[in-house]
Scaffold this motif. Structure first.
Motif, PDB file in Angstrom:
ATOM      1  N   LEU A   5     -23.176  32.640  35.691  1.00 57.97           N
ATOM      2  CA  LEU A   5     -24.060  31.757  34.942  1.00 57.97           C
ATOM      3  C   LEU A   5     -24.462  32.426  33.629  1.00 57.97           C
ATOM      4  O   LEU A   5     -24.586  33.652  33.554  1.00 57.97           O
ATOM      5  CB  LEU A   5     -25.314  31.430  35.755  1.00 57.97           C
ATOM      6  CG  LEU A   5     -25.124  30.773  37.127  1.00 57.97           C
ATOM      7  CD1 LEU A   5     -26.479  30.418  37.725  1.00 57.97           C
ATOM      8  CD2 LEU A   5     -24.242  29.542  37.043  1.00 57.97           C
ATOM      9  N   SER A   6     -24.683  31.606  32.600  1.00 51.48           N
ATOM     10  CA  SER A   6     -25.122  32.143  31.313  1.00 51.48           C
ATOM     11  C   SER A   6     -26.562  32.631  31.413  1.00 51.48           C
ATOM     12  O   SER A   6     -27.263  32.376  32.405  1.00 51.48           O
ATOM     13  CB  SER A   6     -25.006  31.068  30.234  1.00 51.48           C
ATOM     14  OG  SER A   6     -25.963  30.037  30.471  1.00 51.48           O
ATOM     15  N   ARG A  56     -29.200  31.650  29.755  1.00 49.22           N
ATOM     16  CA  ARG A  56     -30.124  30.520  29.802  1.00 49.22           C
ATOM     17  C   ARG A  56     -30.073  29.823  31.161  1.00 49.22           C
ATOM     18  O   ARG A  56     -31.113  29.448  31.720  1.00 49.22           O
ATOM     19  CB  ARG A  56     -29.802  29.529  28.694  1.00 49.22           C
ATOM     20  CG  ARG A  56     -30.724  28.315  28.674  1.00 49.22           C
ATOM     21  CD  ARG A  56     -32.164  28.721  28.338  1.00 49.22           C
ATOM     22  NE  ARG A  56     -32.348  28.870  26.905  1.00 49.22           N
ATOM     23  CZ  ARG A  56     -33.471  29.318  26.352  1.00 49.22           C
ATOM     24  NH1 ARG A  56     -34.502  29.687  27.122  1.00 49.22           N
ATOM     25  NH2 ARG A  56     -33.583  29.418  25.027  1.00 49.22           N
ATOM     26  N   GLU A  57     -28.861  29.652  31.707  1.00 47.78           N
ATOM     27  CA  GLU A  57     -28.733  29.028  33.028  1.00 47.78           C
ATOM     28  C   GLU A  57     -29.421  29.881  34.089  1.00 47.78           C
ATOM     29  O   GLU A  57     -30.038  29.352  35.023  1.00 47.78           O
ATOM     30  CB  GLU A  57     -27.251  28.839  33.361  1.00 47.78           C
ATOM     31  CG  GLU A  57     -26.559  27.770  32.531  1.00 47.78           C
ATOM     32  CD  GLU A  57     -25.055  27.833  32.614  1.00 47.78           C
ATOM     33  OE1 GLU A  57     -24.400  26.947  32.028  1.00 47.78           O
ATOM     34  OE2 GLU A  57     -24.528  28.768  33.249  1.00 47.78           O
ATOM     35  N   THR A 110     -28.996  19.382  30.856  1.00 49.48           N
ATOM     36  CA  THR A 110     -27.616  19.790  30.580  1.00 49.48           C
ATOM     37  C   THR A 110     -27.303  21.120  31.253  1.00 49.48           C
ATOM     38  O   THR A 110     -26.243  21.287  31.886  1.00 49.48           O
ATOM     39  CB  THR A 110     -27.390  19.907  29.063  1.00 49.48           C
ATOM     40  OG1 THR A 110     -27.644  18.636  28.443  1.00 49.48           O
ATOM     41  CG2 THR A 110     -25.950  20.332  28.770  1.00 49.48           C
ATOM     42  N   HIS A 111     -28.222  22.071  31.131  1.00 47.48           N
ATOM     43  CA  HIS A 111     -28.014  23.380  31.782  1.00 47.48           C
ATOM     44  C   HIS A 111     -27.972  23.232  33.305  1.00 47.48           C
ATOM     45  O   HIS A 111     -27.188  23.915  33.980  1.00 47.48           O
ATOM     46  CB  HIS A 111     -29.128  24.342  31.377  1.00 47.48           C
ATOM     47  CG  HIS A 111     -28.999  24.872  29.985  1.00 47.48           C
ATOM     48  ND1 HIS A 111     -27.889  25.544  29.532  1.00 47.48           N
ATOM     49  CD2 HIS A 111     -29.850  24.814  28.917  1.00 47.48           C
ATOM     50  CE1 HIS A 111     -28.052  25.896  28.273  1.00 47.48           C
ATOM     51  NE2 HIS A 111     -29.243  25.457  27.860  1.00 47.48           N
ATOM     52  N   THR A 132     -31.999  19.165  27.148  1.00 46.81           N
ATOM     53  CA  THR A 132     -31.256  20.430  27.183  1.00 46.81           C
ATOM     54  C   THR A 132     -31.365  21.085  28.556  1.00 46.81           C
ATOM     55  O   THR A 132     -30.391  21.645  29.075  1.00 46.81           O
ATOM     56  CB  THR A 132     -31.797  21.389  26.103  1.00 46.81           C
ATOM     57  OG1 THR A 132     -31.691  20.753  24.823  1.00 46.81           O
ATOM     58  CG2 THR A 132     -31.017  22.694  26.087  1.00 46.81           C
ATOM     59  N   ILE A 152     -33.177  29.285  33.917  1.00 45.99           N
ATOM     60  CA  ILE A 152     -33.531  27.984  34.499  1.00 45.99           C
ATOM     61  C   ILE A 152     -33.413  28.025  36.012  1.00 45.99           C
ATOM     62  O   ILE A 152     -34.247  27.466  36.739  1.00 45.99           O
ATOM     63  CB  ILE A 152     -32.647  26.881  33.885  1.00 45.99           C
ATOM     64  CG1 ILE A 152     -33.001  26.702  32.402  1.00 45.99           C
ATOM     65  CG2 ILE A 152     -32.800  25.566  34.649  1.00 45.99           C
ATOM     66  CD1 ILE A 152     -32.114  25.729  31.664  1.00 45.99           C
ATOM     67  N   HIS A 210     -24.642  22.102  34.428  1.00 44.04           N
ATOM     68  CA  HIS A 210     -23.696  23.221  34.398  1.00 44.04           C
ATOM     69  C   HIS A 210     -23.866  24.120  35.618  1.00 44.04           C
ATOM     70  O   HIS A 210     -22.879  24.609  36.183  1.00 44.04           O
ATOM     71  CB  HIS A 210     -23.880  24.028  33.111  1.00 44.04           C
ATOM     72  CG  HIS A 210     -23.517  23.268  31.867  1.00 44.04           C
ATOM     73  ND1 HIS A 210     -23.923  23.649  30.606  1.00 44.04           N
ATOM     74  CD2 HIS A 210     -22.786  22.128  31.696  1.00 44.04           C
ATOM     75  CE1 HIS A 210     -23.451  22.788  29.713  1.00 44.04           C
ATOM     76  NE2 HIS A 210     -22.769  21.856  30.339  1.00 44.04           N
TER      77      HIS A 210
END
Length: 507
Positions: free
Chosen positions: A445-446, A448-449, A478-479, A475, A452, A482
């Motif tokens: 995961l990124s 930011r992900e 969206t995350h 936003t 979250i 993902h």
């Protein structure tokens, strides 16, 4: 702007695949009359989900413990006894090879042709084995057929493990125990009335029926549980290895007892094997019935220490007096069958929670006990064929088994709280960040992900996450999508369950 719904419900743009959980079974669908008979059976009661699986177990017991299963050949002829050992080895070998080839993410049932091919080849190999014994002059041909039949049975075990996992089977004592016990009991009793010349056909029929139920399971529209991160699973390996080791050693002890007891002197002769298997089936039915009667939540580990006690009792009976040999034999054979189904329940629970891939979990359970059975039988046969050694070695060997089983009783009893904590206790708040970090690393995961994900784990809504990270709710959604795609889940409830390591109320 439209208010963002709490708890991320609005981002469930993926329609979740229908799950056939055992708690929802028993409610007949409106179009049940249009379904095939096998499909309808699995919707009548949760326990019937395990019928095909139990038929495969009954297939094994009938082939190797029914006196008339081999066409015009004694059940305990030397060639048949050795063939059984090759069958056990074949099962373990094929399963281990399959696990290595499949790895962690692939499944045997991903290849549609495997199910049909394995079922057909198992029936053919069984026919060649049971009807070929009196025809061929070479015992090695029988051993090859037996090894192949055992291997194909092992692949069927993997397919059934995958199928039951997809179907959200709970592997509870009540459901699986009732179906297994009733199926094996009925099959063994019916076998007593089947003409000897048709007994091999009866064995083949069980393999075919198991394949039919397996194919019916394939049509259930469900998915596999997402596997937990590797770092999350690592702490469970000590418990798993302990369970496998104790199960394997108990299998060695039980089948040493079965092999060393001079069954030929029993009044019932070879039918003592049928009595042993039937006794095991009755005992598991008794446990299931008591669980229902007293509304007790029986776990595998509440039963496991009793198996060791019964194994000790069987060995003690053998050591006591010749008149107790039949009882010792029955105890040894019945305990081994109970142990096998209990190991399947234990590993079934873990693979349902996503701790292990179905192929690996089933291999752990089946291969460990089958290897133990083979080793115990080999030891008993060695003493049987070397009477000079047996004269002074049998008694010390029996006492060693008794002492070791008694020694491991206490550690086995301590495994129960660890197992319950592993599968039912809620994750402590202090563990949440650690688990989330493991999920982030496992699924790449990124940054930011990952932020979250940790906020979701703490119960934050979409709006709350947006405010804390100073980004828009769109936003955030969206995350979250993902995250769903990378982890392989479809909705908030599944994500929270996954973060909680798939722990739930014990059944």
């Amino acid at each position: 702007m439209q208010d963002t719904r709490s708890a991320l419900d609005e981002v469930e743009e993926h329609e979740p695949i229908q799950s056939v959980d055992e708690n929802t079974l028993g409610e007949s669908p409106k179009n049940a009359t249009r379904q095939p008979v096998v499909d309808r059976l699995m919707t009548v009661h949760p326990a019937l989900k395990y019928l095909g699986f139990s038929l495969l177990m009954a297939y094994h017991y009938l082939m190797w413990f029914c006196p008339s299963s081999f066409f015009k050949t004694d059940l305990l002829a030397a060639s048949v006894t050795v063939a059984w050992l090759w069958n056990l080895v074949g099962t373990a070998f094929f399963m281990i090879v399959a696990v290595v080839l499949l790895g962690r993410k692939r499944h045997l049932s991903d290849y549609p042709w495997v199910m049909r091919i394995v079922t057909v080849l198992l029936i053919v190999a069984t026919a060649l084995l049971l009807y070929g014994a009196p025809i061929t002059s070479s015992s090695y041909v029988i051993y090859i057929f037996s090894f192949i039949a055992g291997g194909l049975e092992g692949l069927m075990w993997i397919l059934w493990g995958e199928s039951l996992t997809r179907a959200r089977a709970n592997f509870s004592v009540v459901h699986i125990g009732t179906t297994f016990g009733a199926t094996v009991l009925v099959v063994m009793v019916v076998s007593l009335f089947v003409p000897a010349d048709f007994s091999p056909l009866f064995v083949m029929l069980l393999a075919a029926l198991s394949g039919v139920f397996l194919y019916a399971h394939k049509k259930i529209p469900t998915t596999y549980p997402v596997l937990l991160p590797r770092d999350t699973v690592k702490p469970t390996f000590s418990s798993v290895l302990a369970v496998c080791s104790v199960g394997c050693f108990t299998g060695v002890a039980c089948y040493y007892l079965v092999a060393i007891v001079p069954w030929e002197h029993f009044a019932v002769g070879e039918h003592i094997f049928v009595i042993g298997v039937v006794t095991g089936a009755l005992l598991i039915l008794l446990v299931s019935g008591l669980s229902v009667l007293f509304k007790a939540k029986a776990s595998m580990f509440k039963l496991f220490p009793y198996y060791l006690v019964f194994a000790i009792v069987g060995l003690t009976l053998f050591q006591s007096h010749e008149s107790l040999y039949p009882l010792a034999f029955v105890v040894g054979l019945s305990v081994s069958s109970l142990l096998e189904i209990s190991l399947i329940m234990y590993f079934g629970t873990l693979m349902r929670r996503g701790f292990f891939a179905p192929a690996l979990a089933v291999t752990f359970s089946v291969a460990s006990i089958r290897i133990g059975i083979a080793l115990g039988n080999c030891l008993g046969l060695f003493y049987e064929r070397h009477a000079d050694i047996a004269q002074f070695a049998v008694t010390p060997t029996t006492l060693i088994f008794i002492c070791v089983l008694a020694f491991v009783l206490v550690p086995v009893g301590k495994l129960e709280p660890r197992f319950i904590a592993l599968t039912t206790a809620p994750v402590a708040p202090s563990q949440i960040d650690t688990i989330c970090s493991q999920i982030i690393a496992e699924f790449k995961l990124s940054e930011r992900e990952g932020q979250i994900l940790k906020l979701i784990a703490r119960g934050n809504t979409v709006n709350s996450i947006a405010n804390k990270l100073v980004i828009s709710p769109h936003t955030v959604n969206t995350h979250i999508r993902h995250i769903y795609d990378k982890v392989g889940i479809h909705k908030r409830g599944e994500l929270l369950e996954y973060i909680n390591m798939k722990k739930e109320e014990q059944v």
